[in-house]
Write an enzyme that holds these catalytic residues in place. Sequence first.
Site, PDB file in Angstrom:
ATOM      1  N   ASP A  36       1.065  -1.235   0.069  1.00 52.76           N
ATOM      2  CA  ASP A  36      -0.009   0.091   0.033  1.00 52.76           C
ATOM      3  C   ASP A  36       0.937   1.255   0.005  1.00 52.76           C
ATOM      4  OD1 ASP A  36       0.942   0.097   2.736  1.00 52.76           O
ATOM      5  OD2 ASP A  36      -0.872  -0.834   3.237  1.00 52.76           O
ATOM      6  N   ASP A  50       1.436   5.283   1.375  1.00 45.67           N
ATOM      7  CA  ASP A  50       1.144   6.365   2.164  1.00 45.67           C
ATOM      8  C   ASP A  50       1.964   7.569   1.570  1.00 45.67           C
ATOM      9  OD1 ASP A  50      -0.032   4.759   4.272  1.00 45.67           O
ATOM     10  OD2 ASP A  50       1.905   4.114   5.018  1.00 45.67           O
ATOM     11  N   ASP A  60       9.254   6.170  12.877  1.00 48.21           N
ATOM     12  CA  ASP A  60      10.031   5.068  13.647  1.00 48.21           C
ATOM     13  C   ASP A  60      11.310   4.794  13.199  1.00 48.21           C
ATOM     14  OD1 ASP A  60       9.002   3.417  11.529  1.00 48.21           O
ATOM     15  OD2 ASP A  60       7.913   2.076  12.658  1.00 48.21           O
TER      16      ASP A  60
HETATM   17  P1  ATP Z   1       4.130  -2.085   5.992  1.00 49.06           P
HETATM   18  O1  ATP Z   1       4.880  -2.695   4.986  1.00 49.06           O
HETATM   19  O2  ATP Z   1       3.751  -3.312   7.182  1.00 49.06           O
HETATM   20  O3  ATP Z   1       2.769  -1.552   5.886  1.00 49.06           O
HETATM   21  P2  ATP Z   1       5.148   0.428   7.011  1.00 49.06           P
HETATM   22  O4  ATP Z   1       6.484   0.753   7.196  1.00 49.06           O
HETATM   23  O5  ATP Z   1       4.403   1.129   5.651  1.00 49.06           O
HETATM   24  O6  ATP Z   1       5.101  -1.055   6.743  1.00 49.06           O
HETATM   25  P3  ATP Z   1       2.675   1.235   8.427  1.00 49.06           P
HETATM   26  O7  ATP Z   1       2.286   0.864   9.625  1.00 49.06           O
HETATM   27  O8  ATP Z   1       2.058   1.374   7.297  1.00 49.06           O
HETATM   28  O9  ATP Z   1       4.193   0.469   8.314  1.00 49.06           O
HETATM   29  O10 ATP Z   1       3.194   2.721   8.615  1.00 49.06           O
HETATM   30  C1  ATP Z   1       3.682   3.773   7.707  1.00 49.06           C
HETATM   31  C2  ATP Z   1       4.896   4.634   8.213  1.00 49.06           C
HETATM   32  O11 ATP Z   1       4.515   5.502   9.200  1.00 49.06           O
HETATM   33  C3  ATP Z   1       5.984   3.706   8.785  1.00 49.06           C
HETATM   34  O12 ATP Z   1       6.968   3.465   7.580  1.00 49.06           O
HETATM   35  C4  ATP Z   1       6.561   4.778   9.501  1.00 49.06           C
HETATM   36  O13 ATP Z   1       7.288   5.884   8.993  1.00 49.06           O
HETATM   37  C5  ATP Z   1       5.451   5.538  10.270  1.00 49.06           C
HETATM   38  N1  ATP Z   1       4.900   4.716  11.511  1.00 49.06           N
HETATM   39  C6  ATP Z   1       4.009   3.964  11.694  1.00 49.06           C
HETATM   40  N2  ATP Z   1       3.735   3.371  12.948  1.00 49.06           N
HETATM   41  C7  ATP Z   1       4.819   4.262  13.732  1.00 49.06           C
HETATM   42  C8  ATP Z   1       5.056   4.379  15.173  1.00 49.06           C
HETATM   43  N3  ATP Z   1       4.348   3.423  15.914  1.00 49.06           N
HETATM   44  N4  ATP Z   1       5.829   5.390  15.335  1.00 49.06           N
HETATM   45  C9  ATP Z   1       6.554   6.002  14.487  1.00 49.06           C
HETATM   46  N5  ATP Z   1       6.149   5.917  13.205  1.00 49.06           N
HETATM   47  C10 ATP Z   1       5.301   4.937  12.586  1.00 49.06           C
HETATM   48 MG    MG Z   2       2.410   0.639   5.004  1.00 49.79          MG
END
Ligand code: ATP
Ligand code: MG
Length: 486
Positions: free
Chosen positions: A87, A89, A163
């Site tokens: 996905d 963001d 994060d």
């Molecule tokens: P995935 O492939 O699992 O979706 P992702 O890194 O995109 O991994 P998401 O949960 O979709 O994870 O979160 C999108 C972004 O938001 C992360 O890459 C990070 O930059 C930020 N993020 C998400 N959760 C947190 C958190 N708990 N603290 C700080 N930043 C966060």
């Molecule tokens: Mg994501």
Amino acid sequence: MITGFFRKLIQPRSGKPAGKPSAKPRSKQTLMVAEPTVIGAQDHRIDPSLVTNNALRVTQTLQDAGFKAFIVGGAVRDLLLGIKPKDFDIATNATPEQIKRLFRRAFIIGRRFQIVHVMFGQDVIEVTTFRGTSDDSAKKDEHGRVLRDNTFGEQHEDAARRDFTINAMYYDPATQTVLDYHGGIDDLRRKILRIIGVPELRYREDPIRMLRVVRFAAKLHFAIDPASQTPIPLMAPLIDNVPPARVFDEMLKLLLGGDSMACLLQLRNQGLHHGLLPLLDVVLEQPLGEKFVTLALAQTDLRVKIGKSVSPGFLFAALLWHEVLEKWAAYRESGEYPIPALHLAADDVLSAQTEKLALQRKITSDMRELWALQPRFERRNGKAPFKLLEHPRFRAAYDFMQLRCESGEIDSELADWWAAFLLADDATREVLLAKKPKSSDTAGAPKKRASRRGGRGRKKGEANGNNQGNGHSNEHNNGNVEHSSE
Ligand code: ATP
Ligand code: MG
């Protein structure tokens, strides 16, 4: 996981790196890095065709309206690794209201931090306004967990609030540049997971980050930077203060992401499993339980990898099955009938577990059903097997029973019989039904059964015993399972 192409790109190169380097030494790296390293297309080599049209539409619309807009977070990380993101963001300097006005189907959601969902049919693009620095004014609980913080800010502040370094890069599809504020590209090259800022503080602000460390380390096969790793076992109890629903969401991501076994091992290594699946502590220490859980997770991972659906109910039922078995045995020891005993065991296991993990009602009812169907596989005469075949959850219960055989918990003769029964024509089924089962004991229940309590001090939902004398599992008609009238 890293493509050869990308590996070549991120090998240390002689000459100047693209753009301005984030020159601060790691140990001194502060949260705030105002100037990012800018990496051009020739260096990052992101394949633009991996970006969906919808993601492009969102960034372009925002940019056309005069705002900044970037693909951010996990999608950039995956693009750099040559993986198609699941996905997208988007991060922007437009406020939620400004974003909403630009799209036909856009909804502002969230309280802790407002985000906008821009919908294109089933596809949802999550758009967030750059977050500002989390300062002392942010509302926190007594352990330092940030409860609400809706301050908007500059892009570099937004980067500092993310994060991990590898999750804090921004990709502009229009110029095809990547902005890297915290040395994410270096860490990606070195396969290191590093939390931005002071790890203890970041875990305190949001203990879920400890689970995210585990998930990404397992998923990406990255090492955890020692400074990010060391505080985890000490700070693990902070997860207890996070709302269970949030923990549950993260656990689902952990277990249903295709690397569940690796994640669970990481959880154990980091001492995090104590707080999350408390009953699993015990299960993983029993050889049979460990084998069962390992098989269930391997099967789940395989299904995810080949794009088949996985049911959280099945997975959690498997994770906690050996705990149920133990309690089931104890209730039978104390004189309970097998079926009520199984239900009581399920109640105990679920209530102990849901204190930590907010298992949704649908999931717990799926789990109960899977467990309750297990003794029915033992009934291999009369109409019972045909009725079981018609049960809507037969397939899942059958898979579950097969796992029990494979793990050595019960004799594989049972799985063989059912496999034959499923394939057989009517005549062969008659033969199979007439065959005396090898074992005459109740599936999974303890071999020794204590005498019943005098006066049948039964608990809620129990019916009278009406043994059918089929030579085995003849007490299954007691209790509140749906086949009690059979
Ligand atoms: P995935 O492939 O699992 O979706 P992702 O890194 O995109 O991994 P998401 O949960 O979709 O994870 O979160 C999108 C972004 O938001 C992360 O890459 C990070 O930059 C930020 N993020 C998400 N959760 C947190 C958190 N708990 N603290 C700080 N930043 C966060
Ligand atoms: Mg994501």
